[in-house]
Design a protein around this motif. Sequence first.
Motif, mmCIF file in Angstrom:
data_model
loop_
_atom_site.group_PDB
_atom_site.id
_atom_site.type_symbol
_atom_site.label_atom_id
_atom_site.label_comp_id
_atom_site.label_asym_id
_atom_site.label_seq_id
_atom_site.Cartn_x
_atom_site.Cartn_y
_atom_site.Cartn_z
ATOM 1 N N ASP A 76 5.627 -1.224 0.672
ATOM 2 C CA ASP A 76 4.219 -1.546 0.900
ATOM 3 C C ASP A 76 3.648 -0.432 1.766
ATOM 4 O OD1 ASP A 76 1.748 -2.571 1.433
ATOM 5 O OD2 ASP A 76 2.455 -4.384 2.459
ATOM 6 N N VAL A 77 2.980 0.520 1.151
ATOM 7 C CA VAL A 77 2.593 1.735 1.847
ATOM 8 C C VAL A 77 1.143 2.083 1.574
ATOM 9 C CG1 VAL A 77 3.367 3.247 -0.029
ATOM 10 C CG2 VAL A 77 3.291 4.126 2.306
ATOM 11 N N GLY A 78 0.465 2.647 2.559
ATOM 12 C CA GLY A 78 -0.884 3.155 2.419
ATOM 13 C C GLY A 78 -1.021 4.436 3.216
ATOM 14 N N TYR A 79 -2.158 5.105 3.046
ATOM 15 C CA TYR A 79 -2.358 6.363 3.769
ATOM 16 C C TYR A 79 -3.822 6.529 4.136
ATOM 17 C CZ TYR A 79 -4.354 8.489 -0.458
ATOM 18 O OH TYR A 79 -5.141 8.786 -1.542
ATOM 19 N N CYS A 80 -4.040 7.342 5.162
ATOM 20 C CA CYS A 80 -5.384 7.738 5.556
ATOM 21 C C CYS A 80 -5.466 9.257 5.489
ATOM 22 C CB CYS A 80 -5.705 7.290 6.979
ATOM 23 S SG CYS A 80 -5.826 5.518 7.217
ATOM 24 N N LEU A 81 -6.397 9.770 4.692
ATOM 25 C CA LEU A 81 -6.645 11.206 4.653
ATOM 26 C C LEU A 81 -7.647 11.533 5.750
ATOM 27 C CD1 LEU A 81 -6.280 13.982 3.369
ATOM 28 C CD2 LEU A 81 -8.129 13.393 1.775
ATOM 29 N N LEU A 82 -7.235 12.334 6.718
ATOM 30 C CA LEU A 82 -8.048 12.593 7.909
ATOM 31 C C LEU A 82 -8.799 13.916 7.768
ATOM 32 C CD1 LEU A 82 -5.387 11.481 10.539
ATOM 33 C CD2 LEU A 82 -7.220 10.126 9.514
ATOM 34 N N GLY A 103 -3.097 5.494 -8.491
ATOM 35 C CA GLY A 103 -4.061 4.475 -8.097
ATOM 36 C C GLY A 103 -4.113 4.224 -6.611
ATOM 37 N N LEU A 104 -3.600 5.163 -5.822
ATOM 38 C CA LEU A 104 -3.577 4.997 -4.369
ATOM 39 C C LEU A 104 -4.700 5.810 -3.740
ATOM 40 C CD1 LEU A 104 0.261 5.267 -3.684
ATOM 41 C CD2 LEU A 104 -1.130 3.208 -3.679
ATOM 42 N N SER A 105 -5.716 5.138 -3.280
ATOM 43 C CA SER A 105 -6.838 5.800 -2.608
ATOM 44 C C SER A 105 -6.640 5.752 -1.101
ATOM 45 C CB SER A 105 -8.159 5.121 -2.979
ATOM 46 O OG SER A 105 -8.392 5.200 -4.373
ATOM 47 N N SER A 106 -7.226 6.700 -0.421
ATOM 48 C CA SER A 106 -7.121 6.751 1.039
ATOM 49 C C SER A 106 -7.816 5.563 1.671
ATOM 50 C CB SER A 106 -7.743 8.053 1.555
ATOM 51 O OG SER A 106 -7.816 8.047 2.968
ATOM 52 N N LEU A 107 -7.180 4.987 2.676
ATOM 53 C CA LEU A 107 -7.800 3.931 3.462
ATOM 54 C C LEU A 107 -8.825 4.545 4.413
ATOM 55 C CD1 LEU A 107 -4.558 1.935 4.428
ATOM 56 C CD2 LEU A 107 -6.125 1.463 2.523
ATOM 57 N N ALA A 108 -9.872 3.818 4.700
ATOM 58 C CA ALA A 108 -10.866 4.283 5.671
ATOM 59 C C ALA A 108 -10.288 4.114 7.069
ATOM 60 C CB ALA A 108 -12.157 3.495 5.519
ATOM 61 N N VAL A 109 -10.093 5.228 7.771
ATOM 62 C CA VAL A 109 -9.389 5.164 9.046
ATOM 63 C C VAL A 109 -10.135 4.305 10.053
ATOM 64 C CG1 VAL A 109 -10.470 7.263 9.977
ATOM 65 C CG2 VAL A 109 -8.208 6.540 10.791
ATOM 66 N N GLU A 110 -11.473 4.316 10.007
ATOM 67 C CA GLU A 110 -12.232 3.539 10.982
ATOM 68 C C GLU A 110 -12.091 2.036 10.741
ATOM 69 O OE1 GLU A 110 -14.889 4.834 7.594
ATOM 70 O OE2 GLU A 110 -13.452 5.784 8.965
ATOM 71 N N GLU A 111 -11.628 1.652 9.571
ATOM 72 C CA GLU A 111 -11.438 0.231 9.262
ATOM 73 C C GLU A 111 -9.966 -0.179 9.304
ATOM 74 O OE1 GLU A 111 -13.204 -0.400 5.458
ATOM 75 O OE2 GLU A 111 -15.199 0.292 6.072
ATOM 76 N N THR A 112 -9.111 0.743 9.706
ATOM 77 C CA THR A 112 -7.666 0.486 9.668
ATOM 78 C C THR A 112 -7.170 -0.050 11.003
ATOM 79 O OG1 THR A 112 -7.346 2.248 8.043
ATOM 80 C CG2 THR A 112 -5.404 1.525 9.270
ATOM 81 N N ASP A 113 -6.487 -1.182 10.952
ATOM 82 C CA ASP A 113 -5.870 -1.767 12.139
ATOM 83 C C ASP A 113 -4.417 -1.304 12.196
ATOM 84 O OD1 ASP A 113 -4.947 -3.259 14.235
ATOM 85 O OD2 ASP A 113 -5.099 -5.203 13.216
ATOM 86 N N PHE A 114 -4.125 -0.388 13.111
ATOM 87 C CA PHE A 114 -2.773 0.184 13.178
ATOM 88 C C PHE A 114 -1.726 -0.882 13.483
ATOM 89 C CE2 PHE A 114 -5.365 3.994 14.528
ATOM 90 C CZ PHE A 114 -5.267 4.630 13.302
ATOM 91 N N LYS A 115 -2.125 -1.924 14.219
ATOM 92 C CA LYS A 115 -1.169 -2.962 14.585
ATOM 93 C C LYS A 115 -0.765 -3.819 13.391
ATOM 94 C CE LYS A 115 -2.600 -3.336 19.432
ATOM 95 N NZ LYS A 115 -3.122 -4.229 20.486
ATOM 96 N N SER A 116 -1.502 -3.721 12.287
ATOM 97 C CA SER A 116 -1.149 -4.514 11.104
ATOM 98 C C SER A 116 -0.026 -3.877 10.302
ATOM 99 C CB SER A 116 -2.381 -4.704 10.214
ATOM 100 O OG SER A 116 -2.787 -3.469 9.639
ATOM 101 N N PHE A 117 0.384 -2.656 10.693
ATOM 102 C CA PHE A 117 1.486 -1.978 10.009
ATOM 103 C C PHE A 117 2.747 -2.057 10.863
ATOM 104 C CE2 PHE A 117 -2.302 -0.261 8.095
ATOM 105 C CZ PHE A 117 -1.961 -0.119 6.760
#
Length: 504
Positions: A76-82, A103-117
Amino acid sequence: MKRIYTVSQAKEADVRTSQLHKIPGLVLMERAALAVSDYIEDKYAKRTRILCLAGTGNNGGDAMALCRILFVRGFDVGYCLLGPESRLSESAKIQYQSLLSYGLSSLAVEETDFKSFDLIVDGIFGIGLSRDIQHPLAELIGEVNASGRPVIAMDIPSGLNADTGAVMGACIRASETFSFQFLKPGILLGQGRSVCGQVHLPEIGIDAIETGATLPVCLALEREDLDGFLTDRDATGNKGSFGKVLVVAGSEEICGAAVLSSQAALLSGAGMVRVYTHEKNRMVIGTAFPEALITTYGNSWSRDEIKEAMDWADSILIGPGIGRSDQAREILDFVLSDPALPAVIDADALNLLSEEPNCLLKPHGKWILTPHMGEMARLTGKGISWLKEHALEAAETFARDYQVDLILKDATTVTALPCGRTYLNSSGNSGMATAGSGDVLAGLCAGYLAQKKNPEEVAAYAVFIHGMAGDLAAAKKGKGAMIAGDILEALPQITRDGGAMAPV
């Protein structure tokens, strides 16, 4: 023995691998990502939520390649392109497009909760960072560090200077760091030890460059290297043939330094140790260390007496606890007037030399100097903060200018030789920051010199063995409760079996 590559050397090795051996950079990127993905697959469950933070350079390409491989393997993996797609390096752009194809798009970093990973992968910046990290990435790094989640850094924690170990504005605090193929100086120097966590060195096929005169060789010893240094003793030898050490240490007020340094010299394997010290120390040293020969002086000292001791010795250690009196200066000047006798110069002797640094330019043989950062500041006139950020440069310049072996002691000790070879020490721990630890190291240096071990190796190996003994002591006593005597107590195990020990 590990080779340590500066940023320029690492980049040269990458170019050589691509141009000379026709291995594209994209292949090296895939190998790096595979090494980390194999580790994650072995250590973490498939249900682990993993976030890869990817910058726009090749370090970001490493992180995006890792993201793709983990996704294919069922994580279960995602990424943020900075950064904007337009700024992606050529290889990073290919990795980004590959992710999009899955089909893997970058997550919006400002909406990403780091503690959820459950795990965060740092691929923001690699070793080529040349400026301080500023807003908004500095705030992002602060949020990652505050998340409490384990972090794997690819190449080096983002924000850590790969050459000096300085923090460049903000820095990821990694749980583990994958430094592909080679160590970088900054992993060991400065803040490196506090932010890199456990360091891994996976082989990914980069060509090892042959360093020339313009690129000093930088190395780190390993336990396996002790086999060639701690050789078996001659079965027909005697106490005289195993080396005789003269320790000029202690003063009217101080005797402990003489005990610690002289005991370390004997525990190194030297056959005999003679202590030249103030007469008030005879009872204490004789009681604590009955194996030592003792020669004393009082309000006056005899040149003939110390000259006889120097002629007897195979090496000399001068400095621990001798003070900075006129008498101590006279003794030091006399001892260093003999260019034939290998000498270890430590502690108060260094402070005396800092008042007359031109003394270091007089003709001399093998001299090993062992300053800590404060003593180095006095010797060079440089501030301690500058020295900590330029430890390699400072040590190498001093060793070359004065033709001495320089042991610059710090959390990671730098040993620079006048021939241009430099060692960064990878053993040891914070428990060794205790009174008397340096006296033990100085005694080891003198003991190995007296045994006529390869003089080009003595300083670096003494530092490494000293650190290994400190690691054994920490495993037994705990870092907070260690004293210098615990390091002494651990030395015989190093000599006996090369220091096999529990992890610290």
